[in-house]
Design an enzyme around this catalytic site. Structure first.
Site, mmCIF file in Angstrom:
data_model
loop_
_atom_site.group_PDB
_atom_site.id
_atom_site.type_symbol
_atom_site.label_atom_id
_atom_site.label_comp_id
_atom_site.label_asym_id
_atom_site.label_seq_id
_atom_site.Cartn_x
_atom_site.Cartn_y
_atom_site.Cartn_z
ATOM 1 N N LYS A 1 26.171 -4.613 -2.922
ATOM 2 C CA LYS A 1 27.645 -4.701 -2.897
ATOM 3 C C LYS A 1 28.202 -4.125 -1.597
ATOM 4 O O LYS A 1 29.396 -4.015 -1.421
ATOM 5 C CB LYS A 1 28.242 -3.899 -4.060
ATOM 6 C CG LYS A 1 27.824 -4.361 -5.428
ATOM 7 C CD LYS A 1 28.510 -3.463 -6.466
ATOM 8 C CE LYS A 1 27.929 -3.666 -7.841
ATOM 9 N NZ LYS A 1 28.384 -2.626 -8.777
ATOM 10 N N ARG B 1 11.594 3.922 2.922
ATOM 11 C CA ARG B 1 11.235 2.954 3.969
ATOM 12 C C ARG B 1 12.469 2.131 4.271
ATOM 13 O O ARG B 1 13.127 1.617 3.356
ATOM 14 C CB ARG B 1 10.102 2.039 3.529
ATOM 15 C CG ARG B 1 9.908 0.888 4.512
ATOM 16 C CD ARG B 1 8.685 0.075 4.251
ATOM 17 N NE ARG B 1 7.484 0.802 4.641
ATOM 18 C CZ ARG B 1 6.271 0.244 4.694
ATOM 19 N NH1 ARG B 1 6.115 -1.026 4.393
ATOM 20 N NH2 ARG B 1 5.223 0.970 5.045
ATOM 21 N N ARG C 1 0.793 -1.223 0.000
ATOM 22 C CA ARG C 1 0.000 0.000 0.000
ATOM 23 C C ARG C 1 0.828 1.277 0.000
ATOM 24 O O ARG C 1 0.581 2.196 -0.772
ATOM 25 C CB ARG C 1 -0.910 0.070 1.229
ATOM 26 C CG ARG C 1 -2.237 -0.577 1.049
ATOM 27 C CD ARG C 1 -2.672 -1.150 2.364
ATOM 28 N NE ARG C 1 -1.721 -2.187 2.744
ATOM 29 C CZ ARG C 1 -1.807 -3.449 2.349
ATOM 30 N NH1 ARG C 1 -2.808 -3.839 1.611
ATOM 31 N NH2 ARG C 1 -0.895 -4.352 2.676
ATOM 32 N N THR C 2 1.804 1.321 0.916
ATOM 33 C CA THR C 2 2.552 2.568 1.037
ATOM 34 C C THR C 2 3.290 2.845 -0.268
ATOM 35 O O THR C 2 3.251 3.955 -0.804
ATOM 36 C CB THR C 2 3.518 2.491 2.233
ATOM 37 O OG1 THR C 2 2.779 2.081 3.377
ATOM 38 C CG2 THR C 2 4.169 3.830 2.518
ATOM 39 N N HIS D 1 5.659 6.164 11.283
ATOM 40 C CA HIS D 1 5.041 5.994 9.956
ATOM 41 C C HIS D 1 4.076 7.170 9.771
ATOM 42 O O HIS D 1 2.860 7.013 9.784
ATOM 43 C CB HIS D 1 4.314 4.652 9.926
ATOM 44 C CG HIS D 1 3.985 4.155 8.548
ATOM 45 N ND1 HIS D 1 4.072 4.944 7.418
ATOM 46 C CD2 HIS D 1 3.571 2.940 8.118
ATOM 47 C CE1 HIS D 1 3.706 4.220 6.374
ATOM 48 N NE2 HIS D 1 3.406 3.002 6.761
HETATM 49 C C1 NCD Z 1 2.187 -1.072 8.025
HETATM 50 C C2 NCD Z 1 3.677 -0.880 8.112
HETATM 51 O O1 NCD Z 1 4.406 -1.165 7.159
HETATM 52 O O2 NCD Z 1 4.088 -0.407 9.172
HETATM 53 N N1 NCD Z 1 1.707 -1.216 6.732
HETATM 54 C C3 NCD Z 1 1.442 -0.086 6.006
HETATM 55 O O3 NCD Z 1 2.288 0.717 5.784
HETATM 56 N N2 NCD Z 1 0.181 0.084 5.610
HETATM 57 C C4 NCD Z 1 1.607 -2.052 8.956
HETATM 58 C C5 NCD Z 1 2.203 -3.430 9.047
HETATM 59 O O4 NCD Z 1 3.105 -3.808 8.313
HETATM 60 O O5 NCD Z 1 1.696 -4.154 9.897
#
Ligand code: NCD
Length: 300
Positions: free
Chosen positions: A80, A101, A52-53, A129
């Site tokens: 590497k 991320r 999703r993100t 997040h």
């Molecule tokens: C979450 C995350 O990556 O922290 N997912 C997201 O970004 N929607 C929640 C999760 O992984 O449980």
């Protein structure tokens, strides 16, 4: 707004500005939004799995007319042994904004300090997040018309979930009443709770039992197995913590069930068709909210 590393970087006015920009984006015809970041380049750098993100940031960038450059750690010089710092310095020289991320807590702050262009934190380990929190607040406001005074239960792995840490702060900012529900071994860090209570003076209670009486929003997250020392422990807890139709019996008619997704065993598929399940709608809100964040950070 330049970088967005933590929800703590934003004051209430800033959050309100993002939410109203997101509402504007949601209504904007693609022809118009497609002009807003035309000519800009955005790099998505995901060092941890994401659906999703990642996809909603890509959709957001494209809907704003920006071009995307996707960084793939497994086929880049990361494989590497190149450091995150060097990689960030390079990519910062190629693009106008970075979405990052990373499994390490603090990685986004480190990247933001190095990069000249905006860095948006798409999750740093178990820490923060912020864009998830913005879309959660956007969703709650859209569904309930307000956040202040709502009774919100946060349930699941509160020890490891970055979504929950960020969201507690966001809910505090808007004056919600929060109940933290988790197995005792997965309670939220006391320091995080103390900080939010001290900042905003909200009520935060803690329990290990699910009780949905009088609850307006139930926000569930999965057990974050990948952050456990012992994976078996994680799997065991996953089985014990579930919101199924049985658990929902007697819950308020107007309860909103949210989840950042992915959901695994904590919400079985039978709940998806319950009108109170709003998590897919919530995920959809990720696009306008991330459009607002990308636009405000990089319109320059
Ligand atoms: C979450 C995350 O990556 O922290 N997912 C997201 O970004 N929607 C929640 C999760 O992984 O449980």
């Amino acid at each position: 707004m330049h970088d967005l590393v933590s929800i703590r970087d934003l004051g209430k006015k800033d959050v309100e500005a993002v939410l109203s920009e997101a509402a504007r984006m949601e209504k904007m015809p693609p022809k118009k939004s497609g002009e807003l970041l035309r000519g800009k380049l955005v790099s998505t750098m995901f060092f941890e799995p994401s659906t999703r993100t990642n996809m909603s940031f890509q959709a957001a960038a494209k809907r704003l007319g920006a071009k995307l450059m996707t960084f793939y750690p497994s086929v880049s010089s990361t494989a590497k042994g190149e450091t995150l710092g060097d990689t960030i310095r390079m990519i910062d020289g190629y693009v106008d904004a970075i979405v990052l991320r990373h499994p390490y807590e603090g990685a986004a702050r480190y990247a933001a300090d190095l990069a000249e262009h905006p860095v948006i934190n798409a999750g740093d380990g178990g820490n923060q997040h912020p864009t998830q929190t913005l879309l959660d607040l956007y969703t709650i406001k859209k569904l309930k018309g307000k956040i202040s005074g709502l009774r919100v239960s946060l349930m699941g792995d509160l020890k490891h979930a970055r979504t929950m840490r960020s969201l507690l702060y966001g809910l505090g900012m808007f004056g919600a009443d929060v109940n933290l529900v988790s197995p005792s071994a997965l309670r939220m860090d006391e320091e995080v709770i103390r900080e939010t209570k001290g900042m905003f003076g909200i009520n935060v209670s803690q329990t290990s039992d699910i009780n949905l009486k009088g609850v307006d929003v139930l926000y569930v997250c999965r057990i974050q197995k990948e952050r456990f020392q012992d994976k078996y422990e994680g799997e065991k807890m996953q089985k014990e913590f579930r919101v199924d139709l049985e658990a929902l019996r007697g819950a308020p008619e107007d309860l909103a069930i949210l989840h950042p997704l992915p959901k695994v065993e904590e919400i079985p598929p039978e709940v998806d068709s319950d009108p109170r399940a709003k998590y897919f709608e919530q995920a959809k809100n990720g696009v306008p909210v991330r459009m607002a964040v990308l636009y405000l950070a990089s319109k320059g």
